[in-house]
Design a protein around this motif. Structure first.
Motif, PDB file in Angstrom:
ATOM      1  N   LEU A   1       9.599  30.718  66.706  1.00  0.00           N
ATOM      2  CA  LEU A   1       8.149  30.943  66.784  1.00  0.00           C
ATOM      3  C   LEU A   1       7.489  29.915  67.692  1.00  0.00           C
ATOM      4  O   LEU A   1       6.587  30.231  68.470  1.00  0.00           O
ATOM      5  CB  LEU A   1       7.528  30.894  65.379  1.00  0.00           C
ATOM      6  N   PHE A   2       7.950  28.676  67.585  1.00  0.00           N
ATOM      7  CA  PHE A   2       7.371  27.612  68.408  1.00  0.00           C
ATOM      8  C   PHE A   2       7.748  27.805  69.873  1.00  0.00           C
ATOM      9  O   PHE A   2       6.900  27.725  70.769  1.00  0.00           O
ATOM     10  CB  PHE A   2       7.852  26.255  67.899  1.00  0.00           C
TER      11      PHE A   2
ATOM     12  N   PHE B   1       8.839  30.541  71.374  1.00  0.00           N
ATOM     13  CA  PHE B   1       8.388  31.807  71.942  1.00  0.00           C
ATOM     14  C   PHE B   1       6.986  31.686  72.517  1.00  0.00           C
ATOM     15  O   PHE B   1       6.679  32.279  73.563  1.00  0.00           O
ATOM     16  CB  PHE B   1       8.423  32.898  70.871  1.00  0.00           C
ATOM     17  N   SER B   2       6.137  30.894  71.846  1.00  0.00           N
ATOM     18  CA  SER B   2       4.782  30.696  72.374  1.00  0.00           C
ATOM     19  C   SER B   2       4.842  29.985  73.719  1.00  0.00           C
ATOM     20  O   SER B   2       4.056  30.295  74.639  1.00  0.00           O
ATOM     21  CB  SER B   2       3.945  29.891  71.377  1.00  0.00           C
ATOM     22  N   GLU B   3       5.781  29.034  73.853  1.00  0.00           N
ATOM     23  CA  GLU B   3       5.941  28.363  75.147  1.00  0.00           C
ATOM     24  C   GLU B   3       6.488  29.321  76.184  1.00  0.00           C
ATOM     25  O   GLU B   3       6.070  29.301  77.357  1.00  0.00           O
ATOM     26  CB  GLU B   3       6.869  27.159  75.003  1.00  0.00           C
ATOM     27  N   ASP B   4       7.420  30.194  75.805  1.00  0.00           N
ATOM     28  CA  ASP B   4       8.000  31.145  76.748  1.00  0.00           C
ATOM     29  C   ASP B   4       6.957  32.126  77.265  1.00  0.00           C
ATOM     30  O   ASP B   4       7.017  32.560  78.426  1.00  0.00           O
ATOM     31  CB  ASP B   4       9.144  31.909  76.089  1.00  0.00           C
ATOM     32  N   ILE B   5       6.008  32.513  76.428  1.00  0.00           N
ATOM     33  CA  ILE B   5       4.918  33.371  76.889  1.00  0.00           C
ATOM     34  C   ILE B   5       4.124  32.658  77.981  1.00  0.00           C
ATOM     35  O   ILE B   5       3.781  33.248  79.022  1.00  0.00           O
ATOM     36  CB  ILE B   5       4.002  33.765  75.708  1.00  0.00           C
ATOM     37  N   PHE B   6       3.816  31.382  77.741  1.00  0.00           N
ATOM     38  CA  PHE B   6       3.098  30.587  78.739  1.00  0.00           C
ATOM     39  C   PHE B   6       3.914  30.476  80.027  1.00  0.00           C
ATOM     40  O   PHE B   6       3.381  30.616  81.135  1.00  0.00           O
ATOM     41  CB  PHE B   6       2.791  29.197  78.170  1.00  0.00           C
ATOM     42  N   ARG B   7       5.210  30.232  79.897  1.00  0.00           N
ATOM     43  CA  ARG B   7       6.082  30.118  81.077  1.00  0.00           C
ATOM     44  C   ARG B   7       6.104  31.424  81.867  1.00  0.00           C
ATOM     45  O   ARG B   7       6.070  31.414  83.102  1.00  0.00           O
ATOM     46  CB  ARG B   7       7.505  29.760  80.643  1.00  0.00           C
TER      47      ARG B   7
ATOM     48  N   ARG C   1      11.873  24.611  80.308  1.00  0.00           N
ATOM     49  CA  ARG C   1      11.211  24.254  79.050  1.00  0.00           C
ATOM     50  C   ARG C   1      10.930  22.751  79.037  1.00  0.00           C
ATOM     51  O   ARG C   1      11.714  21.950  79.539  1.00  0.00           O
ATOM     52  CB  ARG C   1      12.090  24.600  77.844  1.00  0.00           C
TER      53      ARG C   1
ATOM     54  N   GLY D   1       9.236  21.493  68.128  1.00  0.00           N
ATOM     55  CA  GLY D   1       9.661  22.715  67.444  1.00  0.00           C
ATOM     56  C   GLY D   1      10.814  22.470  66.484  1.00  0.00           C
ATOM     57  O   GLY D   1      10.796  22.925  65.336  1.00  0.00           O
TER      58      GLY D   1
END
Length: 407
Positions: free
Chosen positions: A83-84, A86-92, A113, A121
């Protein structure tokens, strides 16, 4: 079979995603191999226990409980990490799209990352991971004595200061530490209450589960005795019995065992507790539960020969009975004692500040004292545990209630 394949695939995908976080944080290969080894062993044990392992109908054996507990622990670690990240991957992803179409980058490439985010995370994921392990190691036997003083206008004078100890949801089939149970029994006796009331679920499924512990529970003592009712697990409804006769015998064996241990089992019955010329009615119903649970409780039958104006204490395993039936009954039930919810064995409680568990989404009255329409209920958090072989934040409970005459 298809469900198992889907579950295993999802578990592997989650594991690979979590592994990426570990690779971002550390370059030591032994860390990756350790994570993979633990994840594989936990998954393999779970699949084995619930497919090729010991078969007991639908009985959740101790080995199955621990297989489930360890799987839950690993899944919690993976889920929080995912969950932690995935939020970064959306931003990336959206950053890469922006740089591509704005002409700042000729190719669509995801930025690396950030190490500190992966560390955060994994740190957050370690909290439920550690808590669930602690819950299995020590939390399940972290017995707490909770004391309440309840005042009533019409309490008979002789019962002013009368002390009740309530225990519930023993689930003896889950026990695995005799020394801890001896400690808890001694803790109950140290309260020196006038009466001990047990509100159901002595076993997980079978009467034989209580046999190794019956000598300990036989030592429970109170001036006015000890009384019990049945909970939903006591009927053996969650076992694939070979015959109805075997199921019936199991229930009769459990009833006999409770009586042998000194419990007066109330099956839609009542007793009077007497002090001099004053008395209070103790009423016990069989299990009555909302949402598919057995409805053997008969409140009208249980109060036969009880006067409407009598001071009444009701023992009813499932708090939904209080909400759906008892509260609006013609009789006024001054105090109802229930259990059943276990507080889900997971939650956060800081007295006076926070009281939360996911079980509140199913049960309005799930732990502790509630007062509605001038009637009290105490929902005991449970003495034992079931399913997940531990407790986190919602500790095993011994309730001590003192009845007081309101001045």
């Amino acid at each position: 079979m298809l469900r198992w394949i889907i579950f295993i695939v999802v578990y592997i995908v989650m594991g690979l995603y979590t592994l990426q976080a570990l690779k971002t944080v550390t370059r030591y290969p032994w860390v990756y191999y350790l994570f993979i080894t633990v994840a594989v062993l936990v998954l393999g044990n779970f699949v084995y226990q619930f497919t090729l392992g010991e078969e007991e109908g639908r009985v959740l054996s101790r080995s199955k409980s621990y297989a489930f507990g360890f799987l839950l622990t690993v899944l919690s670690f993976q889920l929080v990490t995912i969950l932690f990240l995935f939020s970064e991957d959306i931003f990336r992803f959206f950053s890469s799209v922006y740089f591509k179409f704005s002409g700042r980058s000729k190719e669509f490439t995801l930025p690396e990352r950030r190490k500190f985010l992966s560390m955060i995370g994994l740190g957050l994921a370690a909290i439920p991971f550690g808590a669930l392990l602690y819950g299995m190691y020590k939390g399940k036997y972290n017995f707490k004595v909770l004391k309440y003083n309840l005042e009533f206008d019409d309490l008979p004078e002789a019962f002013d200061g009368y002390q009740i100890t309530q225990i519930s949801d023993v689930h003896s089939g889950s026990f695995d530490n005799r020394e801890k149970i001896e400690y808890a029994i001694d803790l109950i006796n140290k309260q020196k209450s006038d009466v001990i009331l047990f509100t159901g679920d002595m076993v997980n499924n079978k009467a034989e589960e209580m046999l190794p512990w019956s000598d300990l529970f036989s030592t429970l003592e109170a001036t006015d005795g000890k009384f019990s009712v049945l909970g939903n697990h006591d009927y053996g409804d969650y076992v694939d019995w070979e015959t109805e006769e075997a199921k019936h015998k199991n229930l009769e064996d459990l009833k006999a065992l409770q009586r042998d241990m000194g419990f007066d089992l109330l099956l839609n019955e009542n007793r009077y507790l007497q002090k001099g010329e004053d008395k209070i009615a103790l009423v016990g119903v069989e299990n009555w539960g909302r949402g598919g649970f057995k409805k053997a409780g008969d409140l009208k039958k249980a109060v036969a020969n009880v006067n409407q104006e009598d001071f009444k204490i009701l023992m009813s395993h499932d708090p939904s009975h209080w909400e759906d039936v008892v509260l609006h009954d013609d009789y006024h039930y001054h105090l109802t004692l229930s259990g059943h919810t276990h507080g889900m064995q997971f939650g956060i409680e800081i007295p006076g500040w926070v009281k939360w568990s996911p079980v509140k989404w199913r049960y309005k009255y799930w732990a502790g004292i509630y007062n509605e329409l001038g009637q009290y209920i105490n929902v005991n958090r449970g003495f034992g545990f079931l399913g997940y072989p531990g407790r986190v934040g919602i500790w095993p409970e011994i309730t001590v209630i003192t009845l007081k005459k309101r001045a």
